[in-house]
Motif scaffolding. Structure first.
Motif, PDB file in Angstrom:
ATOM      1  N   ILE A 155    -129.098  91.484   2.222  1.00  0.00           N
ATOM      2  CA  ILE A 155    -129.594  90.251   2.384  1.00  0.00           C
ATOM      3  C   ILE A 155    -128.003  89.356   2.073  1.00  0.00           C
ATOM      4  N   HIS A 156    -127.572  88.923   3.112  1.00  0.00           N
ATOM      5  CA  HIS A 156    -126.270  88.063   2.851  1.00  0.00           C
ATOM      6  C   HIS A 156    -126.806  86.649   2.562  1.00  0.00           C
ATOM      7  N   VAL A 157    -125.889  86.241   1.078  1.00  0.00           N
ATOM      8  CA  VAL A 157    -126.762  84.990   0.722  1.00  0.00           C
ATOM      9  C   VAL A 157    -125.660  83.993   0.584  1.00  0.00           C
ATOM     10  N   GLU A 158    -124.156  84.458   0.688  1.00  0.00           N
ATOM     11  CA  GLU A 158    -123.288  83.418   0.396  1.00  0.00           C
ATOM     12  C   GLU A 158    -121.868  83.814   0.777  1.00  0.00           C
ATOM     13  N   ILE A 159    -121.073  82.718   1.688  1.00  0.00           N
ATOM     14  CA  ILE A 159    -119.904  82.998   1.859  1.00  0.00           C
ATOM     15  C   ILE A 159    -118.754  82.042   1.107  1.00  0.00           C
ATOM     16  N   SER A 175    -121.149  87.491  -0.558  1.00  0.00           N
ATOM     17  CA  SER A 175    -122.209  87.906  -1.527  1.00  0.00           C
ATOM     18  C   SER A 175    -123.368  88.454  -0.833  1.00  0.00           C
ATOM     19  N   TYR A 176    -123.760  89.640  -1.364  1.00  0.00           N
ATOM     20  CA  TYR A 176    -125.078  90.138  -0.534  1.00  0.00           C
ATOM     21  C   TYR A 176    -125.935  90.663  -1.864  1.00  0.00           C
ATOM     22  N   PRO A 220    -128.723  91.677  10.702  1.00  0.00           N
ATOM     23  CA  PRO A 220    -128.817  91.534   9.333  1.00  0.00           C
ATOM     24  C   PRO A 220    -129.664  90.427   8.890  1.00  0.00           C
ATOM     25  N   LYS A 221    -130.284  90.770   7.874  1.00  0.00           N
ATOM     26  CA  LYS A 221    -130.826  89.571   7.087  1.00  0.00           C
ATOM     27  C   LYS A 221    -129.758  88.778   6.169  1.00  0.00           C
ATOM     28  N   ARG A 222    -130.265  87.374   6.347  1.00  0.00           N
ATOM     29  CA  ARG A 222    -129.727  86.426   5.536  1.00  0.00           C
ATOM     30  C   ARG A 222    -130.404  85.385   4.839  1.00  0.00           C
ATOM     31  N   LEU A 223    -129.903  84.745   4.144  1.00  0.00           N
ATOM     32  CA  LEU A 223    -130.577  83.590   3.436  1.00  0.00           C
ATOM     33  C   LEU A 223    -129.118  82.632   3.008  1.00  0.00           C
ATOM     34  N   TRP A 249    -123.926  92.367  -4.881  1.00  0.00           N
ATOM     35  CA  TRP A 249    -122.729  93.044  -4.315  1.00  0.00           C
ATOM     36  C   TRP A 249    -121.592  92.165  -3.778  1.00  0.00           C
ATOM     37  N   GLU A 250    -120.452  92.000  -4.000  1.00  0.00           N
ATOM     38  CA  GLU A 250    -119.316  91.195  -3.684  1.00  0.00           C
ATOM     39  C   GLU A 250    -118.276  91.789  -2.744  1.00  0.00           C
TER      40      GLU A 250
END
Length: 324
Positions: A280-284, A253-254, A25-28, A241-242
């Motif tokens: 896109i997964h952006v934060e944990i 966070s996505y 899956p996409k991530r940043l 989306w959280e």
């Protein structure tokens, strides 16, 4: 512009976009959300009533500034306070103000990836605490940690506030804490904040505000890609989306695509396709218990010697020393 002529931050962002959006899956990484606009949005997030983390740690520093100052600095020694991810320094200023007013001998070294934030912090401290010696350091944590390994002029107290450790999954957290341990001499201290597990709804509300500030913050990474790499993302076609898993203590966070789309990133010669509802997964944001923090410390070669919590026990700051 050729990659040889770019600074390291630019290259890191370029590599992140290339690898993160080409994979599945996409991530940043959330660290690339920050620019002048991202900095301002995060300041707004910290002021939201639902974002409890800031107020909890502020309360801890207010309630325990005297005790912490005496733990950090004896009367006959000079101490370097190294503030990783300093931000606007508002919380750290509570401690700095007490230590300056009570004649503790300290040097303050704020560290941040944002040059803008560091310049603003140094200017504000010059006005508020003119006698304080301030030596800013721009860079990512691991870059600065490598420098700290040879910094032995004075006793060091490394501050990691804001539960920044929560941006790392446990294996990376152990790697990070091990690097911190390696930067410590036997008499040095590490003071770090960890957000605690609590009612899952409280956690979701902190990252999913009705005002949409967190959504705007996360989408800022798309605007950065547009501006810096001549891309044609349409951020309004993504929703924030959280999710939170109370078993693992992991909040994520996505950004979610609301329709099929193709994005051109011209400066990188990339074409990125999104299926409808692709993420896109952006934060944990990891949450902890005392047992988990003790385990992380043990795995990292550290030992907990004290901890401080807020009145609701939502948040906890721990003091660590290296195990020698």
């Amino acid at each position: 512009m050729s990659i040889q002529n770019k600074n390291k931050d630019d290259r890191n962002f370029e590599n992140e976009v290339r690898t993160g959006l080409a994979g599945f899956p996409k991530r940043l990484s959330s660290k690339f959300i920050y620019d002048k606009k991202g900095d301002r949005l995060f300041q707004q997030i910290m002021e939201m009533p639902t974002y409890y983390l800031y107020n909890c740690e502020y309360e801890i520093l207010e309630r325990h500034s005297k005790q912490l100052s005496k733990l950090f600095c004896n009367e006959d020694e000079t101490v370097s306070l190294i503030d990783l991810g300093a931000g606007d320094g508002k919380k750290t200023k509570i401690l700095l103000r007490y230590m300056v007013q009570n004649n503790f001998d300290i040097v303050y070294k704020p560290v941040d990836i944002s040059q803008t934030i560091l310049e603003e912090l140094k200017d504000s401290l010059k006005k508020e605490l003119p006698t304080l010696q301030v030596e800013p350091e721009k860079g990512e944590y691991f870059q600065v940690l490598n420098k700290l390994k040879t910094y032995n002029k004075t006793k060091k107290v490394i501050l990691v506030l804001g539960s920044n450790i929560g941006n790392l999954l446990h294996p990376k957290a152990i790697e990070f804490m091990s690097s911190l341990k390696d930067a410590l001499n036997p008499d040095d201290l590490l003071f770090m904040g960890f957000d605690q597990k609590k009612n899952p709804q409280t956690i979701l509300d902190a990252y999913n505000d009705s005002e949409g500030i967190t959504a705007a913050f996360n989408k800022n990474i798309l605007y950065r890609i547009n501006n810096e790499f001549d891309a044609d993302f349409e951020p309004e076609k993504f929703i924030h989306w959280e999710v939170y898993n109370p078993e693992t203590g992991t909040a994520k966070s996505y950004l979610v695509a609301t329709e099929d789309m193709d994005v051109k990133i011209r400066n990188l010669a990339m074409d990125v396709h999104f299926e409808k509802w692709e993420t896109i997964h952006v934060e944990i944001s990891q949450k902890y218990t005392d047992a988990v923090v003790s385990w992380l410390a043990d795995e990292s070669g550290l030992r907990i010697i004290n901890s401080f919590t807020d009145s609701r026990e939502y948040y906890r700051n721990y003091i660590f020393i290296p195990k020698y």
